[in-house]
Write an enzyme that holds these catalytic residues in place. Structure first.
Site, PDB file in Angstrom:
ATOM      1  CD  GLU A  36      -9.615  -1.464   8.477  1.00  0.00           C
ATOM      2  OE1 GLU A  36      -8.891  -1.833   8.530  1.00  0.00           O
ATOM      3  OE2 GLU A  36      -9.499  -0.946   7.176  1.00  0.00           O
TER       4      GLU A  36
ATOM      5  CD  GLU B 169      -2.517  -1.578   1.933  1.00  0.00           C
ATOM      6  OE1 GLU B 169      -2.309  -0.932   3.339  1.00  0.00           O
ATOM      7  OE2 GLU B 169      -4.255  -2.056   2.169  1.00  0.00           O
TER       8      GLU B 169
ATOM      9  CG  ASP C 108      -7.387  -5.532   4.634  1.00  0.00           C
ATOM     10  OD1 ASP C 108      -7.206  -5.391   6.455  1.00  0.00           O
ATOM     11  OD2 ASP C 108      -7.755  -4.185   4.746  1.00  0.00           O
TER      12      ASP C 108
HETATM   13  C1  GCV Z   1      -2.358   0.195   8.761  1.00  0.00           C
HETATM   14  C2  GCV Z   1      -5.764  -2.174   5.487  1.00  0.00           C
HETATM   15  C3  GCV Z   1      -6.415  -1.231   6.622  1.00  0.00           C
HETATM   16  C4  GCV Z   1      -5.391  -0.148   6.724  1.00  0.00           C
HETATM   17  C5  GCV Z   1      -4.273  -0.667   7.238  1.00  0.00           C
HETATM   18  C6  GCV Z   1      -3.308  -1.425   6.413  1.00  0.00           C
HETATM   19  C7  GCV Z   1      -2.839  -2.205   6.684  1.00  0.00           C
HETATM   20  O1  GCV Z   1      -6.121  -1.630   4.743  1.00  0.00           O
HETATM   21  O2  GCV Z   1      -7.471   0.170   6.006  1.00  0.00           O
HETATM   22  O3  GCV Z   1      -5.699   1.273   7.058  1.00  0.00           O
HETATM   23  O4  GCV Z   1      -2.395  -0.043   7.189  1.00  0.00           O
HETATM   24  O5  GCV Z   1      -4.701  -2.804   6.156  1.00  0.00           O
HETATM   25  O6  GCV Z   1      -2.976  -3.394   7.091  1.00  0.00           O
HETATM   26  O7  GCV Z   1      -1.763  -2.659   6.866  1.00  0.00           O
END
Ligand code: GCV
Length: 687
Positions: A405, A298, A377
């Protein structure tokens, strides 16, 4: 801190079982001092006494480290119970974090290899309550229990941002206010709240805390430099509770902090930079756990930019930490977040396995590969990640998400312990070995369990007061993954709210099944997502459908689901060992709850439950909302039995949960009615 935060599962009444006793604490060291202070506070509040070992008569409770016990004079009043306990201990020594509890007439003895074990033994007694002093074999030296943690590393990761103006707010995916560690771009001056938090975590046996977001922004990187002395302050607070701290670092640090023109793991200058950095960090925080790293993920930098793989990258950091006894937690959450949605052959679910499984055996001993529990995720329902069964020569840690989340963001009641229990108890092979066993080292070198924390500076710590149960339950499962979810909840209710049977019953009714309720009114049958992009709260069925993130449902007028079979799909099912490879490959054997994760099926496909996919969607969404209605009504009945602030906060959140659940139901049901044209067999109207 201005106001006293909620005491969670350690209010004054929870200390009574020990606080009413005559207690002796034997041993030395920072964590033993914490035990002593805890007992001291308890006896002051409840009328017991903390006395010296040579006081007259036998106390009700002796808490001793093995060294503390051995230091006792041979002829003193405690000699006999301690001698018996030590010999019990020596019959089968425990890991230093373990403890045993024995009874000698009316005296209970907790014996541990060190301070942390003693702390865990004390909290074991508090959970047992008065039974710890009444039950158990009556004969002298009767062994009540011996316990050691299932997992060697039991970690909570914070996605807290040091920078006050971070784009994702003070805590990425945080739903409970600002960071308890940082304010105004620096570590807080007043760490009293952190001390309370460390006490709560220590009571559960958590022994590792990641201090900052794995997305390391420029300001966060300064924890390694300018703010290092403050990391030392945080470490000291946690140390007293048996917890080591970890820092998330950016793989690109040699460039961004060191001014080098590369972060290539094979470049000697880069290697030297990390060695120097580790040297400097350990000169300030001598017992730092190590580094947590999100690389090539990411947008975070990683070894791919230099044509290297993740073993090269992880070992680079591991070798810098090794002389200091540090460990790298290297995340396996590596996938292409810029994929073309038109490309049906790329499957995000495959990515972690494709990148990491071939590297098995190449990671150094002080590298732990941290794997999210599922391949996508942190969804409400995912199959267990196939990486967990694919790397027997690698230390693996399973990563869970306590912060909600994708499970209601602490607006919704969603007790996640049943989900985690199911995941940790999953048997990847055709034998008894579980996911928890893999993390614990039963099938290869040991890793541990990590999870993203759900706390902030909110007065209740977790936004929704009932979300405290998830933090509590996470800690308990890292200690013992076989605990029943209802029993864990029962402990939490009793410690937090005291012994009101009607309240206990009501909270069980609201919480026990709340994970499945959440699943019913959100995305169906393992398909996942359908959330609003970016913030991930509330329904948006096509929100990610034409995006680069790789989280698609592929609904059309005929059917829905992702074909991940070997025969006709992305081949993901083939990443599992037998029996799961075959179980998931066939629609006939694939479990209903994961059907759409593995298969694209027509709306009329009949599930094992006997209903069609589309009717299942209509029915479960209606049922989920009815369940939330009952939860809200039950909460209203319980309100008078709850502290007013808890009742009020919960009432507001349940109203929002109900609104949101209805929105989910109406959007999802209407969407599939419009796509499929299939009317509801029960005559419900859609829009
Ligand atoms: C810290 C998901 C979340 C991101 C997070 C990522 C991760 O994509 O939406 O906010 O980033 O996981 O675990 O690195």
């Amino acid at each position: 801190m201005d106001t006293e935060p909620h005491p969670c599962w350690l209010p004054e009444h929870a200390l009574a079982p020990v606080g009413r006793r005559a207690v002796v604490v034997l041993g030395t060291g920072a964590v033993v001092d914490t035990v002593r202070a805890e007992v001291d506070a308890a006896v002051r509040a409840h009328g017991g006494v903390l006395s010296e070992a040579d006081g007259s008569g036998l106390p009700d409770l002796v808490l001793a480290t093995v060294d503390g016990a051995r230091d006792q004079p041979a002829g003193g009043p405690l000699a006999e119970p301690l001698r018996t306990a030590v010999s019990r201990y020596e019959e089968a020594p425990l890991v230093t974090e373990g403890f045993l509890v024995t009874r000698h007439g009316d005296t209970t003895v907790v014996l541990a290899g060190g301070g942390p074990g003693l702390l865990y033994g004390l909290h074991h007694l508090l959970r047992l309550g008065h039974r710890a002093f009444e039950d158990g074999p009556a004969e002298a030296g009767g062994l009540v229990t011996r316990q050691e943690p299932a997992q060697p590393i039991r970690m909570l990761d914070h996605w807290d941002n040091l920078a006050a103006d971070s784009p994702m707010g003070p805590v990425e995916r945080g739903y409970a206010g600002a960071s308890i560690f940082y304010a105004d771009g620096r570590v807080r001056a007043d760490l009293s709240r952190v001390a309370r938090y460390a006490r709560l975590l220590g009571s559960l046996g958590i022994n590792a805390v990641g201090l900052n977001n794995v997305n390391v922004h420029r300001r966060e990187a300064e924890l390694l430099t300018t703010h290092l002395p403050d990391v030392g302050r945080l470490a000291a607070v946690f140390r007293a509770h048996g917890i080591r701290v970890w820092l998330s670092v950016s793989y690109g640090s040699p460039v961004t902090l060191g001014g080098l023109d590369t972060a290539d793991p094979m470049d000697p200058r880069v290697q030297q930079w990390w060695r120097d950095t580790a040297e400097r960090v350990y000169s300030v925080v001598g017992d730092l756990g190590g580094f947590v790293v999100k690389a090539d993920s990411e947008g975070q930098p990683g070894p791919f930019a230099y044509g290297r793989d993740h073993a090269d990258g992880a070992n680079l950091l591991g070798r810098a930490l090794a002389p200091h006894g540090g460990t790298v937690f290297w995340r396996a959450f590596v996938y292409d977040h810029r994929q073309d949605w038109r490309d049906r052959s790329t499957d995000r679910a495959r990515a972690a396995y494709d990148h990491f499984a071939p590297l098995d055996g190449r990671f150094d001993d002080n590298v732990v590969v941290q794997v999210k529990y599922g391949p996508i995720d942190f969804q409400v329902r995912e199959p267990v990640s196939p990486v967990i069964a694919a790397m027997p020569r690698t230390r693996l840690a399973v990563e869970l998400q306590v912060t909600q989340e994708y499970t209601g963001q602490q607006q919704h009641v969603c007790y996640l312990v049943p989900q985690w229990r199911e995941l940790l108890g999953f048997r990847p092979w055709d034998d008894d070995r579980t996911v928890s066993d893999v993390a614990a080292g039963a099938t290869g070198p040991a890793g541990g369990i990590a999870a993203v924390s759900n706390v902030g500076d909110d007065p209740f710590w977790t936004g929704h007061p009932l979300a405290q149960a998830n933090l509590y339950g996470y800690g308990r499962l890292t200690w013992d993954p076989t605990l029943a979810a209802e029993d864990v909840l029962d402990e939490w209710i009793g410690l937090t709210f005291g012994d009101d049977p009607e309240l206990r019953r009501g909270l069980h009714e609201i919480m026990d099944g709340s994970w499945l309720t959440y699943e019913r009114y959100t995305s169906p049958l393992g398909i996942g997502f359908m959330v609003k992009p970016n913030h991930h709260y509330g329904p948006d069925i096509d929100g990610y459908e034409y995006s680069p993130w790789g989280t698609y449902h592929f609904a059309d007028r005929d059917g829905i689901g992702v074909d991940r079979t070997v025969a006709t799909g992305t081949g993901y099912a083939g990443q599992y060992p037998e029996p799961w490879r075959s179980v998931y490959e066939s629609v006939d054997t694939c479990p209903d709850e994961l059907l759409l994760f593995f298969h694209h099926v027509p709306y009329g496909h009949v599930l094992h439950s006997g209903t069609t996919v589309v009717q299942h969607i209509y029915d479960t969404h209606a049922a989920g909302v009815e369940e939330v209605e009952r939860m809200a009504a039950r909460w209203a009945e319980l309100a008078d039995r709850l502290p007013p602030d808890v009742a009020e906060r919960g009432t507001g959140r349940l109203a929002e949960q109900l609104r949101s659940a209805r929105e989910w139901r109406d959007q999802v049901s209407t969407y599939f009615f419009r796509k499929s044209g299939v009317p509801d067999a029960r005559g419900r109207t859609f829009y």
